[in-house]
Design a protein around this motif. Structure first.
Motif, PDB file in Angstrom:
ATOM      1  N   THR A 108      41.131  46.368  35.239  1.00  0.00           N
ATOM      2  CA  THR A 108      40.056  45.627  34.579  1.00  0.00           C
ATOM      3  C   THR A 108      39.751  46.232  33.208  1.00  0.00           C
ATOM      4  O   THR A 108      39.231  45.538  32.326  1.00  0.00           O
ATOM      5  CB  THR A 108      38.773  45.626  35.422  1.00  0.00           C
ATOM      6  N   THR A 111      41.050  44.453  30.034  1.00  0.00           N
ATOM      7  CA  THR A 111      40.325  43.307  29.498  1.00  0.00           C
ATOM      8  C   THR A 111      39.562  43.718  28.248  1.00  0.00           C
ATOM      9  O   THR A 111      39.604  43.044  27.221  1.00  0.00           O
ATOM     10  CB  THR A 111      39.351  42.753  30.550  1.00  0.00           C
ATOM     11  N   LEU A 143      38.403  35.192  32.682  1.00  0.00           N
ATOM     12  CA  LEU A 143      39.039  34.304  33.661  1.00  0.00           C
ATOM     13  C   LEU A 143      40.562  34.362  33.542  1.00  0.00           C
ATOM     14  O   LEU A 143      41.268  34.339  34.551  1.00  0.00           O
ATOM     15  CB  LEU A 143      38.549  32.869  33.448  1.00  0.00           C
ATOM     16  N   ASP A 145      42.308  36.874  32.747  1.00  0.00           N
ATOM     17  CA  ASP A 145      42.785  38.122  33.342  1.00  0.00           C
ATOM     18  C   ASP A 145      42.802  38.075  34.871  1.00  0.00           C
ATOM     19  O   ASP A 145      43.403  38.951  35.507  1.00  0.00           O
ATOM     20  CB  ASP A 145      41.908  39.297  32.880  1.00  0.00           C
ATOM     21  N   GLN A 146      42.135  37.078  35.465  1.00  0.00           N
ATOM     22  CA  GLN A 146      42.205  36.935  36.918  1.00  0.00           C
ATOM     23  C   GLN A 146      43.647  36.731  37.379  1.00  0.00           C
ATOM     24  O   GLN A 146      44.013  37.123  38.493  1.00  0.00           O
ATOM     25  CB  GLN A 146      41.327  35.764  37.371  1.00  0.00           C
ATOM     26  N   TYR A 149      45.158  40.122  37.664  1.00  0.00           N
ATOM     27  CA  TYR A 149      44.680  40.801  38.876  1.00  0.00           C
ATOM     28  C   TYR A 149      45.383  40.247  40.117  1.00  0.00           C
ATOM     29  O   TYR A 149      45.722  41.003  41.035  1.00  0.00           O
ATOM     30  CB  TYR A 149      43.170  40.609  39.034  1.00  0.00           C
ATOM     31  N   THR A 150      45.577  38.944  40.141  1.00  0.00           N
ATOM     32  CA  THR A 150      46.228  38.324  41.297  1.00  0.00           C
ATOM     33  C   THR A 150      47.663  38.812  41.437  1.00  0.00           C
ATOM     34  O   THR A 150      48.130  39.126  42.540  1.00  0.00           O
ATOM     35  CB  THR A 150      46.211  36.791  41.160  1.00  0.00           C
ATOM     36  N   LEU A 182      38.695  40.090  43.870  1.00  0.00           N
ATOM     37  CA  LEU A 182      38.802  39.353  42.612  1.00  0.00           C
ATOM     38  C   LEU A 182      37.416  39.093  42.015  1.00  0.00           C
ATOM     39  O   LEU A 182      37.215  39.191  40.804  1.00  0.00           O
ATOM     40  CB  LEU A 182      39.545  38.034  42.827  1.00  0.00           C
ATOM     41  N   VAL A 183      36.459  38.762  42.872  1.00  0.00           N
ATOM     42  CA  VAL A 183      35.082  38.542  42.404  1.00  0.00           C
ATOM     43  C   VAL A 183      34.516  39.834  41.821  1.00  0.00           C
ATOM     44  O   VAL A 183      33.918  39.839  40.731  1.00  0.00           O
ATOM     45  CB  VAL A 183      34.193  38.025  43.553  1.00  0.00           C
ATOM     46  N   SER A 185      36.197  42.373  40.626  1.00  0.00           N
ATOM     47  CA  SER A 185      36.936  42.722  39.409  1.00  0.00           C
ATOM     48  C   SER A 185      36.429  41.922  38.215  1.00  0.00           C
ATOM     49  O   SER A 185      36.288  42.457  37.115  1.00  0.00           O
ATOM     50  CB  SER A 185      38.435  42.468  39.614  1.00  0.00           C
ATOM     51  N   PHE A 186      36.164  40.642  38.433  1.00  0.00           N
ATOM     52  CA  PHE A 186      35.628  39.810  37.348  1.00  0.00           C
ATOM     53  C   PHE A 186      34.287  40.354  36.868  1.00  0.00           C
ATOM     54  O   PHE A 186      34.034  40.455  35.658  1.00  0.00           O
ATOM     55  CB  PHE A 186      35.475  38.370  37.826  1.00  0.00           C
ATOM     56  N   SER A 189      34.598  43.600  34.953  1.00  0.00           N
ATOM     57  CA  SER A 189      35.181  43.428  33.622  1.00  0.00           C
ATOM     58  C   SER A 189      34.118  43.321  32.541  1.00  0.00           C
ATOM     59  O   SER A 189      34.372  43.646  31.374  1.00  0.00           O
ATOM     60  CB  SER A 189      36.067  42.177  33.599  1.00  0.00           C
TER      61      SER A 189
END
Length: 288
Positions: A108, A111, A143, A145-146, A149-150, A182-183, A185-186, A189
């Motif tokens: 993260t 970003t 978004l 960068d998601q 992460y995935t 993921l939530v 990490s967002f 960020s």
């Protein structure tokens, strides 16, 4: 009528046809549309500079393999009663969810570094002049960068399964843990977005980010049980937000849905967005 007058008349008619009337102008992009557009821009950058994916492809494999086979026997020995192979097998079950969290939390940081690089090049000066929802420029970057992460998360889980990791909660538990991470990490960020806006150089942003991330990821329950740590270190590991996230991810992958742990992770997410989201926008709007 003179030639000049005729030319002026024709020019006026041409301009009248070129100009768009207010009724025919396209509607201004909404918050969602603008965010998706900037998110697509982030993906296009990856397409044109694919080496940006190095940190989400090679790094997860290196961390997973090295931590398992270098420290797995020593740390996991107590779990398996002295059998080195059993120790490694037991440690794989313990480690993979932790490395899963560590890797996504660590990347993260990039970003903020990407944002700092764009700002230093003057790209965001142009963005701020556009008639779009102002936060979309930052939200879209996060978004986009998601996807990174995935990719990193999928690689870790695949490598983990190859090494013998078997989540007790099956595919459902793994997907639920993935979604929760993921939530988080967002939301995390936004911290690095704030750091990137405060720092004048990419190197400074990286230095500050690593200074924060190192204790959060290594003084936690990712690699070892906090009960085995000295008093002050154990106290920090137990209240560390990353430890809470790791515990929740481990529970979900084991098929256990701990409401208290999930609630705490969501509270952390809300605090991160509420605090650092507006702070990032405040700095962004004032940045010259």
């Amino acid at each position: 009528m003179s030639i000049n007058a005729t030319t002026t008349l024709h020019e006026s008619e041409r301009i009248r046809h070129i100009l768009v009337s207010p009724e025919d102008r396209p509607a201004r992009a909404g918050a969602f549309s603008a965010s998706m557009t900037y998110g697509w821009r982030a993906l296009l950058k990856i397409k044109h500079v694919p080496e940006q994916l190095f940190d989400v492809t090679i790094f997860p494999i290196m961390m997973t393999v090295m931590m398992t086979y270098v420290f797995g026997g020593a740390i996991g020995e107590a779990m398996a009663g002295g059998d080195s192979q059993s120790a490694v097998d037991a440690y794989v079950q313990f480690l993979i969810p932790g490395v899963f969290v560590q890797t996504l939390v660590m990347i993260t940081m990039y970003t903020g570094l990407t944002l700092n690089r764009d700002i230093s090049k003057g790209v965001f000066d142009r963005f701020r002049s556009l008639p779009t929802w102002r936060p979309a420029q930052l939200v879209g970057a996060l978004l986009g960068d998601q996807v990174r992460y995935t990719i990193a998360g999928v690689i870790i889980l695949v490598v983990g399964v190859i090494m013998g990791f078997r989540p007790g909660g099956g595919l459902t538990g793994a997907v639920a843990a993935f979604a929760l991470l993921l939530v988080f990490s967002f939301c995390l960020s936004w911290v690095w977005t704030t750091v990137a806006l405060l720092m004048r150089t990419e190197q400074a942003a990286m230095g500050v980010s690593m200074f924060i991330l190192m204790p959060l990821t290594f003084v936690s329950n990712i690699f070892a049980d906090p009960q085995t740590m000295p008093g002050p270190v154990r106290a920090f590991a137990e209240i560390n937000p990353v430890s809470t996230v790791v515990a929740a991810v481990r529970d979900l992958m084991d098929g256990t849905y701990d409401v208290g742990g999930l609630t705490m992770v969501l509270v952390y997410c809300a605090v991160l967005v509420v605090v650092f989201g507006p702070l990032s926008m405040l700095i962004y709007n004032r940045k010259s």
